[in-house]
Each structure stands twice: as C-alpha cells, then as structure tokens.
Design an enzyme around this catalytic site. Structure first.
Site, PDB file in Angstrom:
ATOM      1  N   GLU A 152       0.798  -1.226   0.000  1.00 45.46           N
ATOM      2  CA  GLU A 152       0.000   0.000   0.000  1.00 45.46           C
ATOM      3  C   GLU A 152       0.832   1.278   0.000  1.00 45.46           C
ATOM      4  O   GLU A 152       0.722   2.101   0.927  1.00 45.46           O
ATOM      5  CB  GLU A 152      -0.954   0.013   1.201  1.00 45.46           C
ATOM      6  CG  GLU A 152      -1.921  -1.136   1.190  1.00 45.46           C
ATOM      7  CD  GLU A 152      -3.020  -1.011   2.245  1.00 45.46           C
ATOM      8  OE1 GLU A 152      -2.974  -0.075   3.059  1.00 45.46           O
ATOM      9  OE2 GLU A 152      -3.932  -1.844   2.225  1.00 45.46           O
TER      10      GLU A 152
ATOM     11  N   GLU B  93      -5.327  -8.456   0.629  1.00 51.05           N
ATOM     12  CA  GLU B  93      -5.958  -8.161   1.914  1.00 51.05           C
ATOM     13  C   GLU B  93      -7.445  -7.929   1.691  1.00 51.05           C
ATOM     14  O   GLU B  93      -7.832  -7.202   0.763  1.00 51.05           O
ATOM     15  CB  GLU B  93      -5.396  -6.897   2.594  1.00 51.05           C
ATOM     16  CG  GLU B  93      -4.004  -7.027   3.133  1.00 51.05           C
ATOM     17  CD  GLU B  93      -3.514  -5.763   3.842  1.00 51.05           C
ATOM     18  OE1 GLU B  93      -4.342  -4.947   4.306  1.00 51.05           O
ATOM     19  OE2 GLU B  93      -2.284  -5.608   3.910  1.00 51.05           O
TER      20      GLU B  93
END
Ligand code: PNW
Length: 449
Positions: A169, A352
């Site tokens: 991320e 995720e």
C-alpha cells in the site's frame, strides 16, 4: 449466517491470510533489530488512539510456531507476512544482520513443513529510522537502499518464498504517512508528498530487478484500491471523482503498467528522471489488490486545499472502523481494473480483505463473529462474480490471521480470525476461523466451473 453453499474456485486458487511485522512481532529490541519509524511514532505522545505501541504486539516473534499451527489448522495454502527491514539492516544500510534473517528463515521452513506457501512482503511501512532521518521516502536514495535490502532478503530466502511482494500500500504510506501525518513518519505535506510516490515506485522497480536476479519469482506489489462513488451529479462532482480516482487508484498503477503518471500528479523532472518510468514498469507477475471499501467523493467546498471532498458511502452495514461493508465494491473494482488496463493487467490476487469488529469472548470462552462470516462470504462471492466477469483472480488473503496492533488505532480494532488476549497472549480461534476452514475445505482443489 450464510446458508447458501460456498462458491467454487478454480483449482490452484490461493487461499491465504495476511499479517505484517510491526503489527504482530513485538521483540523490538531483540537480536539486533534497529528502530523503525513506527517505533518512534508510536512512542510519541498523542499519535496512537490508546497510547499503545508495537513493543510486544502479539509476541509473534516468540510464538511463531503456535501461529504456524493456527495457519495449518485453517487449511490455508499461503501465508503473507512481512519482513521487518530494521531486523535485516538495523541502520537501513550495510551488511545483513544474520539473527534477523535467521528468524524469517525459520518461519519460512516452518511454513513449508506445515504445507503453507510463504508469501513475503518486503516493506510494510517500517522504514529504518536512520533512513527517515536522511529524508525517508522524500529522498531518492531510499529507493536504492530498498533494492539493496531486497537483495539481502532474496539471497537468503529466494529458494523458498513462493510469492514476493515489494511494497504494501504505497498509497496509504504516502498519504497518511507523509500527506496527513496520521501514520508514521507523521509528516503533513499534503500534495508536496508526491515525491514519496515516485521514490516508492522507483524502489519497487529496482527491487523487482534485484528479485529477478536472485530468484525465480513470482513478483508482485500490493496496492490499496477503492472504487470511487461520485456523490452528486454536477460536473464539479464528477471532476472531483476523477481527481480522487487518479490519486488513489491510478497514481500507483498507471506507471507500473507502462502508462506513466496520471495527468496532474507527478511531472517534476527533478523528481522523475530519464529512465525511471522504464524501471518502474518492469513486468510483474501478479498485481496484489488490498480492498476494504468504496470511497464517496464530491466537489470540494470553496477554498478547500483539496480538489475533492470525501464523504461516507451510505446504504451499507458498517464495521467497528465505521467502514461500509460493500462486497459489490470489490466486484466493481476488479471490473474497473480489467476495463481500465485491459490486457496490460497481470493476474490479480486479493492480498488483503477483512473487517474489524468489537470481538470479545462470550461466557462460553468463545468468540462469535457472525458479522465477519457474512463479510467474508460476501467478498468471496464477489470474487467469484469477478471471475465470471472475466477477471483473472488467482487468490484471496484475509486480513488478518490474528487480532493485532492496528497502527494509529492501537489495540482498539480487532481484524483477526483468531482472538488475542493481549494480557496473556492467549490465542482463541473465532467462529469465523472455523467457517473459513470449512469453506476452504469445501472449495479447495475443485475443477474450474
Ligand atoms: C491496511 N485507510 O491499512 C494495511 O495494509 C494493514 O496493515 C491494516 O492493518 C489493514 O489495512 C486494516 O486497516 C490501511 O485509512 C490503513 O484507508 C488505513 C487505510 C487503509 C488501509
């Protein structure tokens, strides 16, 4: 509780759970580990909701055998963990600290012995503090340092890791870490944080080259994506939606897939040098997609420093984080990726997906979390729908195996399939753990529909 039979997935579909080093390991002063920006940040008053730190977290550093047994019991085929850069290079440069590599070496061997594929993320936000002191990701040099660190890890684990993920991320790290200051290193540069995007992507590209030189791959990056829902129907609302989409979904994907930066983002030639875009666009084997929720966007109020305003998306149940539970957003997102990037889109894995609830053991000592079961059931069905839409999705990783230290929220948000009592470190599988175990068993290895 879902009652329909679980959807079927193609043979070889990867079933996993994810964690990250600083959120679970603890043992921050052991075996030569250096300080990371998250140690510094968490120990600064007022930064973390409950004043907690990751000093002990889930004590996974000492309990990893027990945690591998939990993975084996769940029947996952893969485990995504992250390597703590400050364990490998305490100062962010120089030779490897052997004790740091030894820990991950043992973890990888234990996973393989349990029949679980190791998936290693090289960077999940825990930059060695000395590198931050030298400018952090605002400094181009950090990209080179990251590749040198990747080389050290690949030299030791490259024969056994089944999927490499360079960065976790980078959008969240840039925007919360350097833009708004809610995460470490706590800088508040707003759009002046853009060099952080470029240097992370450059570090990714250089690390891909290092991994290719040392390993057979495959190699990926894990990006956080959020489908944009434009609230309002003026041209200004739509322009705000496009601006937010460029920032959140395209800034870290267009250059990876060979398109350069979206208009209005990175154009400064003193930051983006000749050859950088080719380095960043080195082919990857898998695009990791972290998905939590859609984002509502509308035109900003006059005088706003931002070209958009974010607003809650209504009409969904909400998690303890107040995030909407929107599995349709996952299908929408996967369709958007396929529609936007076409054949340039590599195979996707959901690296995720998960939710936080206020889980506590009941009088029977067990944790009942029907909301999490409904969440996972809905998101798995969304992945199945995306496969039927023609998106090549190869895996699904739940965030997270354990309740853990949730960054600026400290211990107040529980994302685990397994409950952790932080006073005793007792691990208690929640009902979602049993549900996922049974679901994987019922879907694993079935022929493609
Ligand atoms: C991700 N946001 O973080 C991370 O990869 C995990 O380490 C984290 O525990 C998980 O999601 C749950 O939060 C995010 O504010 C943190 O949009 C913040 C945001 C998104 C993702």
């Amino acid at each position: 509780m879902p009652t329909a039979p679980p959807p079927q997935f193609p043979a070889g579909f990867r079933w996993g759970v994810s964690t990250s080093a600083y959120q679970i390991e603890g043992a921050v002063a052991e075996d030569g580990r250096g300080t990371s920006i998250w140690d510094t940040f968490a120990h600064s008053p007022g930064r973390v909701a409950d004043g907690s730190t990751g000093d002990v977290a889930c004590d996974h550093y000492h309990r990893h055998r027990e945690d591998v047994a939990l993975l084996a019991g769940l029947g996952v085929t893969a485990y995504r963990f992250s390597v703590a850069w400050p364990r490998i290079q305490p100062a962010g440069t120089g030779p490897a600290n052997p004790a740091g590599l030894d820990f991950y070496d043992r973890l990888v061997d234990d996973l393989l012995a349990a029949g679980v594929d190791p998936v290693a993320t090289l960077y999940h936000w825990d930059l060695p503090q000395p590198l931050e002191d030298a400018g952090g990701w605002l400094a181009r040099d950090t990209a080179e340092r990251f590749a040198a660190y990747a080389d050290l890890v690949a030299a030791r684990l490259g024969d056994r890791v089944k999927l490499w993920i360079t960065l976790n991320e980078p959008f969240v790290h840039m925007s919360l870490g350097y833009g708004t200051g809610e995460h470490a290193p706590g800088r508040t540069l707003l759009f002046d944080a853009f060099p952080v995007a470029h240097h992370q992507l450059l570090g990714h590209g250089l690390a891909v080259a290092a991994l290719r030189a040392r390993t057979a791959g495959p190699v990926a990056i894990a990006n956080n994506y959020s489908p944009v829902r434009v609230l309002g129907d003026t041209d200004a609302d739509r322009a705000a939606g496009a601006a937010y989409e460029a920032l959140h979904n395209r800034l870290f994907t267009d250059p990876l897939l060979g398109r350069g930066y979206p208009d209005g983002t990175l154009a400064d030639p003193s930051v983006v040098r000749d050859g950088d875009l080719a380095t960043i666009a080195a082919p990857i084997d898998v695009l990791g997609v972290n998905y939590y929720n859609p984002t509502g966007v509308r035109a900003p109020a006059e005088g706003s420093p931002l070209p958009f305003e974010l607003a809650p998306v209504e009409g969904y149940p909400r998690t303890a984080f107040d995030w909407p539970v929107a599995p349709d957003g996952l299908r929408e997102l996967l369709g958007w990726l396929r529609g936007t990037y076409g054949d340039a889109l590599p195979p996707v894995e959901i690296t995720e997906s998960g939710c936080a609830y206020d889980d506590r053991p009941g009088p029977d000592g067990r944790v009942h979390d029907p909301e999490r079961i409904a969440y996972l059931d809905g998101h798995l069905r969304a992945v199945r729908a995306a496969l039927d839409d023609g998106v090549d999705v190869r895996g699904y990783f739940v965030w997270s195996l354990l309740d853990n230290w949730e960054w600026a929220e400290g211990f107040t948000k529980r994302f685990g399939l397994v409950h952790v009592d932080y006073a005793t470190q007792a691990r208690t599988p929640k009902s979602s753990y049993a549900w996922l175990r049974d679901t994987i068993a019922a879907t694993r290895g079935e022929p493609a529909r």
